[in-house]
Design a protein around this motif. Structure first.
Motif, PDB file in Angstrom:
ATOM      1  N   ARG A 173       0.808  -1.228   0.000  1.00  0.00           N
ATOM      2  CA  ARG A 173       0.000   0.000   0.000  1.00  0.00           C
ATOM      3  C   ARG A 173       0.834   1.268   0.000  1.00  0.00           C
ATOM      4  O   ARG A 173       0.574   2.205  -0.751  1.00  0.00           O
ATOM      5  N   PHE A 174       1.836   1.290   0.868  1.00  0.00           N
ATOM      6  CA  PHE A 174       2.556   2.537   1.105  1.00  0.00           C
ATOM      7  C   PHE A 174       3.863   2.656   0.320  1.00  0.00           C
ATOM      8  O   PHE A 174       4.406   3.751   0.214  1.00  0.00           O
ATOM      9  N   ARG A 175       4.374   1.532  -0.213  1.00  0.00           N
ATOM     10  CA  ARG A 175       5.644   1.569  -0.929  1.00  0.00           C
ATOM     11  C   ARG A 175       5.541   0.764  -2.216  1.00  0.00           C
ATOM     12  O   ARG A 175       6.192  -0.278  -2.373  1.00  0.00           O
ATOM     13  N   SER A 176       4.755   1.258  -3.134  1.00  0.00           N
ATOM     14  CA  SER A 176       4.587   0.556  -4.400  1.00  0.00           C
ATOM     15  C   SER A 176       5.861   0.575  -5.242  1.00  0.00           C
ATOM     16  O   SER A 176       5.947  -0.130  -6.255  1.00  0.00           O
ATOM     17  N   ASP A 177       6.846   1.373  -4.836  1.00  0.00           N
ATOM     18  CA  ASP A 177       8.115   1.404  -5.552  1.00  0.00           C
ATOM     19  C   ASP A 177       8.953   0.158  -5.294  1.00  0.00           C
ATOM     20  O   ASP A 177       9.878  -0.144  -6.043  1.00  0.00           O
ATOM     21  N   LEU A 178       8.632  -0.576  -4.225  1.00  0.00           N
ATOM     22  CA  LEU A 178       9.344  -1.805  -3.895  1.00  0.00           C
ATOM     23  C   LEU A 178       8.731  -2.984  -4.637  1.00  0.00           C
ATOM     24  O   LEU A 178       7.590  -2.924  -5.090  1.00  0.00           O
ATOM     25  N   VAL A 179       9.491  -4.070  -4.735  1.00  0.00           N
ATOM     26  CA  VAL A 179       8.931  -5.342  -5.189  1.00  0.00           C
ATOM     27  C   VAL A 179       9.029  -6.313  -4.026  1.00  0.00           C
ATOM     28  O   VAL A 179      10.110  -6.508  -3.449  1.00  0.00           O
ATOM     29  N   THR A 180       7.888  -6.900  -3.637  1.00  0.00           N
ATOM     30  CA  THR A 180       7.846  -7.839  -2.524  1.00  0.00           C
ATOM     31  C   THR A 180       7.402  -9.201  -3.036  1.00  0.00           C
ATOM     32  O   THR A 180       6.414  -9.305  -3.772  1.00  0.00           O
ATOM     33  N   LEU A 181       8.126 -10.239  -2.636  1.00  0.00           N
ATOM     34  CA  LEU A 181       7.800 -11.597  -3.059  1.00  0.00           C
ATOM     35  C   LEU A 181       7.591 -12.470  -1.830  1.00  0.00           C
ATOM     36  O   LEU A 181       8.511 -12.653  -1.024  1.00  0.00           O
ATOM     37  N   LEU A 182       6.398 -13.019  -1.682  1.00  0.00           N
ATOM     38  CA  LEU A 182       6.157 -14.025  -0.654  1.00  0.00           C
ATOM     39  C   LEU A 182       6.743 -15.345  -1.132  1.00  0.00           C
ATOM     40  O   LEU A 182       6.589 -15.716  -2.311  1.00  0.00           O
ATOM     41  N   THR A 203       8.099 -21.073   1.917  1.00  0.00           N
ATOM     42  CA  THR A 203       8.997 -21.932   2.683  1.00  0.00           C
ATOM     43  C   THR A 203       8.267 -22.496   3.892  1.00  0.00           C
ATOM     44  O   THR A 203       7.269 -21.953   4.350  1.00  0.00           O
ATOM     45  N   GLN A 204       8.811 -23.589   4.406  1.00  0.00           N
ATOM     46  CA  GLN A 204       8.232 -24.221   5.594  1.00  0.00           C
ATOM     47  C   GLN A 204       9.026 -23.824   6.832  1.00  0.00           C
ATOM     48  O   GLN A 204      10.239 -23.667   6.760  1.00  0.00           O
ATOM     49  N   PRO A 205       8.366 -23.598   7.975  1.00  0.00           N
ATOM     50  CA  PRO A 205       6.935 -23.832   8.152  1.00  0.00           C
ATOM     51  C   PRO A 205       6.048 -22.612   7.900  1.00  0.00           C
ATOM     52  O   PRO A 205       4.877 -22.764   7.609  1.00  0.00           O
ATOM     53  N   THR A 206       6.582 -21.382   8.013  1.00  0.00           N
ATOM     54  CA  THR A 206       5.701 -20.211   8.026  1.00  0.00           C
ATOM     55  C   THR A 206       6.112 -19.104   7.048  1.00  0.00           C
ATOM     56  O   THR A 206       5.809 -17.933   7.274  1.00  0.00           O
ATOM     57  N   GLY A 207       6.762 -19.495   5.964  1.00  0.00           N
ATOM     58  CA  GLY A 207       6.965 -18.563   4.867  1.00  0.00           C
ATOM     59  C   GLY A 207       7.874 -17.384   5.150  1.00  0.00           C
ATOM     60  O   GLY A 207       8.219 -17.077   6.295  1.00  0.00           O
ATOM     61  N   GLN A 208       8.287 -16.730   4.069  1.00  0.00           N
ATOM     62  CA  GLN A 208       9.150 -15.557   4.156  1.00  0.00           C
ATOM     63  C   GLN A 208       8.734 -14.528   3.109  1.00  0.00           C
ATOM     64  O   GLN A 208       8.013 -14.841   2.164  1.00  0.00           O
ATOM     65  N   LEU A 209       9.181 -13.315   3.305  1.00  0.00           N
ATOM     66  CA  LEU A 209       8.936 -12.234   2.360  1.00  0.00           C
ATOM     67  C   LEU A 209      10.281 -11.650   1.963  1.00  0.00           C
ATOM     68  O   LEU A 209      11.082 -11.263   2.823  1.00  0.00           O
ATOM     69  N   VAL A 210      10.539 -11.594   0.654  1.00  0.00           N
ATOM     70  CA  VAL A 210      11.793 -11.045   0.150  1.00  0.00           C
ATOM     71  C   VAL A 210      11.482  -9.708  -0.525  1.00  0.00           C
ATOM     72  O   VAL A 210      10.565  -9.614  -1.347  1.00  0.00           O
ATOM     73  N   VAL A 211      12.240  -8.689  -0.146  1.00  0.00           N
ATOM     74  CA  VAL A 211      11.980  -7.325  -0.613  1.00  0.00           C
ATOM     75  C   VAL A 211      13.165  -6.832  -1.444  1.00  0.00           C
ATOM     76  O   VAL A 211      14.324  -6.941  -1.016  1.00  0.00           O
ATOM     77  N   PHE A 212      12.859  -6.283  -2.608  1.00  0.00           N
ATOM     78  CA  PHE A 212      13.862  -5.726  -3.509  1.00  0.00           C
ATOM     79  C   PHE A 212      13.557  -4.249  -3.771  1.00  0.00           C
ATOM     80  O   PHE A 212      12.407  -3.822  -3.701  1.00  0.00           O
ATOM     81  N   LEU A 252      15.606  -5.387 -13.383  1.00  0.00           N
ATOM     82  CA  LEU A 252      15.382  -6.296 -12.256  1.00  0.00           C
ATOM     83  C   LEU A 252      13.901  -6.340 -11.906  1.00  0.00           C
ATOM     84  O   LEU A 252      13.337  -7.416 -11.682  1.00  0.00           O
ATOM     85  N   ARG A 253      13.270  -5.184 -11.887  1.00  0.00           N
ATOM     86  CA  ARG A 253      11.848  -5.142 -11.546  1.00  0.00           C
ATOM     87  C   ARG A 253      11.019  -5.947 -12.542  1.00  0.00           C
ATOM     88  O   ARG A 253      10.116  -6.694 -12.153  1.00  0.00           O
ATOM     89  N   ARG A 254      11.329  -5.823 -13.804  1.00  0.00           N
ATOM     90  CA  ARG A 254      10.584  -6.587 -14.812  1.00  0.00           C
ATOM     91  C   ARG A 254      10.765  -8.083 -14.605  1.00  0.00           C
ATOM     92  O   ARG A 254       9.801  -8.867 -14.701  1.00  0.00           O
ATOM     93  N   ALA A 255      11.981  -8.506 -14.309  1.00  0.00           N
ATOM     94  CA  ALA A 255      12.241  -9.928 -14.084  1.00  0.00           C
ATOM     95  C   ALA A 255      11.497 -10.443 -12.853  1.00  0.00           C
ATOM     96  O   ALA A 255      10.962 -11.557 -12.851  1.00  0.00           O
ATOM     97  N   LEU A 256      11.445  -9.640 -11.805  1.00  0.00           N
ATOM     98  CA  LEU A 256      10.751 -10.036 -10.594  1.00  0.00           C
ATOM     99  C   LEU A 256       9.242 -10.107 -10.821  1.00  0.00           C
ATOM    100  O   LEU A 256       8.575 -11.032 -10.345  1.00  0.00           O
ATOM    101  N   GLU A 257       8.703  -9.159 -11.555  1.00  0.00           N
ATOM    102  CA  GLU A 257       7.268  -9.147 -11.806  1.00  0.00           C
ATOM    103  C   GLU A 257       6.870 -10.320 -12.702  1.00  0.00           C
ATOM    104  O   GLU A 257       5.791 -10.898 -12.540  1.00  0.00           O
ATOM    105  N   GLU A 258       7.734 -10.709 -13.636  1.00  0.00           N
ATOM    106  CA  GLU A 258       7.458 -11.885 -14.455  1.00  0.00           C
ATOM    107  C   GLU A 258       7.431 -13.143 -13.596  1.00  0.00           C
ATOM    108  O   GLU A 258       6.624 -14.041 -13.828  1.00  0.00           O
TER     109      GLU A 258
END
Length: 266
Positions: A165-174, A177-186, A256-262
């Motif tokens: 919502r507040f930082r659309s300039d970032l790319v975030t990828l859920l 992973t087990q057991p409770t997942g991770q979020l990677v931010v670029f 990089l952003r295009r590759a991440l969004e793909e």
């Protein structure tokens, strides 16, 4: 793939030159590092062999980042930029140390994780990789702010929506992973003050009493990428090269952003 296995492979994929960890606990994630590292935890109890040059900081992350030059362990925190034309380092011309890989696994409440991100981002740039742990709770009880279960993620999952919502300039990828997942931010921007400026507003909106209304997309892991797919993506080597060459955001971020969004679409 388990979270520590993913983190081990992420160290390899990012080819990181340094590492910051918030939330050391017993050291199982810190032991994966082989580069100069800083690890912050007010009550760590390391019980495993550490095989890197590490500064263990027994403090809260807020107190750590309030220090003068907190990254001093990583090549002194700052170092002079060489004047390539004249072969000398002009007085007063400094380049800050930038974090390559950061792992945020501290207090499991969204406001702490948000402050950690704000502080980490100030020491990062577009080619940095920032990882949050415990972002995909498996049930509502596990996501409670007031811990009453053995396994506990707390409500840090709210960072997914907050950053979107507040930082659309970032790319975030859920990442599933087990057991409770991770979020990677670029795409970190150390000059951004959006989150700090709106921190009180965000806190007022997202600090709600238990039971938490966890989105179905979080519980069902909708849109989370497979860790092996992320790790074998083709952008890691160009990302490391751009980082090591010190390329400006204008020269490296868009591809990089295009590759991440793909990756998220596929």
């Amino acid at each position: 793939m388990k979270r520590h296995e993913f983190l081990r492979e992420l160290h390899k994929a990012t080819a990181n030159r340094n590492y910051l960890e918030i939330g050391v606990n017993d050291g199982r994630s810190l032991r994966l590092s082989r580069v100069p590292s800083i690890a912050v935890d007010p009550a760590f109890k390391v019980v495993t062999e550490i095989r890197c040059d590490v500064h263990l900081v027994k403090a809260t992350s807020d107190d750590f980042f309030a220090r003068d030059n907190p990254l001093a362990h990583l090549k002194g925190g700052r170092h002079p930029v060489r004047n390539l034309r004249r072969g000398r380092s002009p007085v007063g011309h400094w380049r800050r140390t930038t974090l390559d890989l950061s792992f945020i696994d501290g207090m499991h409440l969204f406001e702490y994780a948000l402050r950690d991100f704000i502080n980490v981002e100030r020491h990062s740039d577009w080619a940095s990789v920032i990882v949050f742990d415990d972002m995909l709770p498996r049930n509502v009880d596990e996501a409670a702010r007031d811990r009453h279960t053995g396994a506990w993620t707390g409500d840090v999952y709210k960072l997914v929506e907050i950053l979107t919502r507040f930082r659309s300039d970032l790319v975030t990828l859920l990442v599933d992973t087990q057991p409770t997942g991770q979020l990677v931010v670029f795409g970190a921007d150390p000059a951004s003050t959006v989150l700090s400026d709106r921190y009180d507003e965000i806190l007022a909106e997202y600090d709600v009493p238990d039971p938490q209304k966890v989105p179905e997309s979080i519980l069902e892991r909708t849109g989370a990428v497979r860790p092996d797919e992320l790790l074998r993506a083709s952008f890691w080597r160009p990302l490391a090269r751009a980082r090591n060459l010190g390329l400006r955001r204008s020269r490296g971020w868009d591809p990089l952003r295009r590759a991440l969004e793909e990756l998220t679409v596929n």
